[in-house]
Scaffold this active site. Structure first.
Site, mmCIF file in Angstrom:
data_model
loop_
_atom_site.group_PDB
_atom_site.id
_atom_site.type_symbol
_atom_site.label_atom_id
_atom_site.label_comp_id
_atom_site.label_asym_id
_atom_site.label_seq_id
_atom_site.Cartn_x
_atom_site.Cartn_y
_atom_site.Cartn_z
ATOM 1 N N ARG A 133 94.404 17.846 -4.062
ATOM 2 C CA ARG A 133 93.831 18.887 -4.932
ATOM 3 C C ARG A 133 93.586 20.200 -4.174
ATOM 4 O O ARG A 133 93.322 20.200 -2.974
ATOM 5 C CB ARG A 133 92.529 18.363 -5.562
ATOM 6 C CG ARG A 133 92.816 17.145 -6.425
ATOM 7 C CD ARG A 133 91.583 16.613 -7.086
ATOM 8 N NE ARG A 133 91.030 17.554 -8.049
ATOM 9 C CZ ARG A 133 89.881 17.352 -8.682
ATOM 10 N NH1 ARG A 133 89.165 16.271 -8.431
ATOM 11 N NH2 ARG A 133 89.453 18.225 -9.558
ATOM 12 N N ASP A 332 86.842 18.254 -19.151
ATOM 13 C CA ASP A 332 86.974 16.838 -18.781
ATOM 14 C C ASP A 332 87.194 15.935 -19.995
ATOM 15 O O ASP A 332 87.391 14.722 -19.837
ATOM 16 C CB ASP A 332 85.723 16.374 -18.028
ATOM 17 C CG ASP A 332 85.641 17.003 -16.646
ATOM 18 O OD1 ASP A 332 86.677 17.466 -16.133
ATOM 19 O OD2 ASP A 332 84.539 17.030 -16.084
HETATM 20 C C1 S3P Z 1 82.655 19.949 -12.304
HETATM 21 C C2 S3P Z 1 83.385 21.006 -12.754
HETATM 22 C C3 S3P Z 1 84.699 20.852 -13.389
HETATM 23 C C4 S3P Z 1 84.920 19.441 -13.889
HETATM 24 C C5 S3P Z 1 84.533 18.418 -12.867
HETATM 25 C C6 S3P Z 1 83.071 18.561 -12.506
HETATM 26 C C7 S3P Z 1 81.377 20.226 -11.633
HETATM 27 O O1 S3P Z 1 85.705 21.126 -12.434
HETATM 28 O O2 S3P Z 1 86.249 19.260 -14.267
HETATM 29 O O3 S3P Z 1 84.751 17.123 -13.353
HETATM 30 O O4 S3P Z 1 80.564 19.297 -11.452
HETATM 31 O O5 S3P Z 1 81.145 21.372 -11.264
HETATM 32 P P1 S3P Z 1 86.218 22.632 -12.128
HETATM 33 O O6 S3P Z 1 85.108 23.363 -11.513
HETATM 34 O O7 S3P Z 1 87.376 22.442 -11.195
HETATM 35 O O8 S3P Z 1 86.618 23.170 -13.457
#
Ligand code: S3P
Length: 455
Positions: A133, A332
């Protein structure tokens, strides 16, 4: 030093198959985003904080283990309840070994932010999914603040971050609406003298801002070019706090959709977090004609909470066209939502899902191929996912989870609405967010078997 973490090959196979109506009441596990933040922010306060209702799943346990390795005392006092003895901003200790974040992007990116304010090297790594990632999105702003990074190829994990006592406050415009980027930079900003600002193109979840304010940090937010600018004042001590973690709406999405797909179902979900930056799934399902009653519960803390009653009228969901503005507050939930679309009447279109390509798996691709294999017409146009629904898809396939808990749970739920069961390989990954998923779904009457041995 740069050793990848060991990956547990997840041989577990689970299955979801057709069955009767779902009924009963369920309390979903604690919110994953808020649980991570409860431990991380408590660690930076001076003194003992308390957190109740925390998610006890691999992702959050990874955050706890990393914090312990950084000298933070965390005690479990009851299931989901913890006392965290914070060491203060700048107070983390150099770790002896590598910090293994497992499958958790939130752990890796938020810890990177905190470590930038500490003048020692630390190595962050994770499992095969996490090592694929992108990390540049946090490395770039943290580098601009004065920390140093050594990364694997393409700016990926493992990374070594060497922080500094003299962090420079910055104003950082993020290309993506990401709460992980926002919170990472704000956590770094706590260690800088001055005001650190993150500008995001659309508002992402705001759990970090809410919690930081609870700990006494000065955080402000204002509209900026259709998005949001969020600022934190650095070098102010955080005071300890008590955190009540609500149920995770991202987990609730699975029983919610499962109930909607089975005629005659009636399911109650208790104590679910309804922060408006997270509730796109509810708006989307209601736009599809779902019967979801919501009863607001008195807030236990910084986050709104509700109980839900959902009734399934099989075959009644209608296709929906969701614009890109849905993406940050539904990010999500697209796997669960895609399963609702797979059984709805008509062609659904979910627009602007580029970020799904860099989740625990390439979710756009995993959804497209899995749906097609299960007999549902699905395609990708640019960053849009199109799904042609059919009331009872064929199913009868075996799908790989790709180390992605939400892909695994989504296809198990789809299996309950198919003519033939769907099997999911690598279902052990569900333990990253909801270890008791299978048991909880079976209690509602769903024919989901997570104990099945690999063939
Ligand atoms: C999260 C933010 C989201 C989400 C992840 C949890 C967080 O990701 O998809 O499951 O706890 O800040 P991104 O910040 O990459 O959008």
């Amino acid at each position: 030093m740069m050793q990848p973490s060991s990956d547990t090959p997840s041989a577990e196979t689970a299955s979801g198959g057709p069955g009767g109506a779902l009924s009963g009441r369920l309390r979903v596990p604690g919110d994953k985003s808020i649980s991570h933040r409860a431990f991380l922010i408590s660690a930076l306060a001076v003194g003992e904080s308390r957190a109740d209702g925390c998610l006890e799943a691999e992702d959050v346990l990874a955050t706890q283990a990393c914090l312990r390795a950084l000298g933070v005392d965390i005690r479990r006092t009851a299931p989901g309840s913890y006392r965290i003895h914070g060491v203060g901003v700048h107070g983390l200790a150099p770790p002896d070994g590598v910090l293994d974040c497992g499958n958790s992007g939130t752990a890796a990116r938020l810890l990177a932010g905190m470590l930038t304010g500490h003048a020692f090297p630390a190595v962050l790594t994770g499992d095969a999914s996490l090592r694929r990632r992108p990390m540049r999105r946090v490395i770039d702003p943290l580098d601009a603040m004065g920390a140093e990074f050594v990364t694997a190829e393409g700016g990926r994990l493992p990374i070594t971050v060497t922080g500094t006592d003299d962090l420079i406050p910055v104003t950082w415009t993020s290309a993506v609406a990401s709460a992980q980027v926002k919170t990472s930079v704000l956590l770094a900003g706590l260690h800088a003298s001055g005001i650190t600002t993150v500008v995001e193109p659309r508002q992402s979840r705001d759990h970090g801002e809410r919690m930081l304010r609870n700990f006494g940090a000065t955080v402000s937010a204002s509209a900026a070019d259709g998005g949001l600018a969020v600022s934190v004042e650095g070098n102010t001590p955080l005071r300890p706090a008590a955190i009540a973690v609500p149920g995770d709406v991202s987990s609730a999405a699975f029983p919610l959709v499962a109930a909607l797909l089975t005629d005659g179902s009636e399911v109650e979900l208790e104590g679910v977090g309804t922060n408006p930056t997270r509730t796109g799934i509810l708006d989307a399902l209601r736009a599809m004609g779902a019967d979801i009653e919501e009863e607001r519960v008195e807030d236990a803390g910084a986050e709104p909470i509700a109980n839900f009653r959902v009734r399934g009228r099989g075959g009644s969901l209608q296709a929906v066209d969701l614009g890109p503005e849905y993406a940050p507050r539904t990010i999500d939930e697209y796997p669960a939502l895609a399963m609702a679309a797979a059984c709805a009447n008509g062609v659904s279109r979910f627009r602007g899902l580029g970020e799904l390509r860099v989740k625990e798996s390439d979710r756009l691709e995993a959804l497209r191929t899995g749906l097609q294999a299960a007999g549902v017409a699905a395609r990708i146009e640019d960053d849009d996912l199109l799904i042609e629904g059919t009331p009872c898809p064929r199913g009868g396939v075996r799908i790989d989870s790709s180390l992605d808990h939400r892909i695994a749970m989504a296809f198990l739920v789809l299996g309950t609405a198919c003519a033939e069961p769907i099997e999911v390989d690598g279902a052990a990954t569900i333990r990253t967010s909801w270890p008791a998923f299978g048991e909880a779904m079976r209690q509602l009457g769903a024919a989901i078997d997570t104990e099945a041995a690999a063939a």
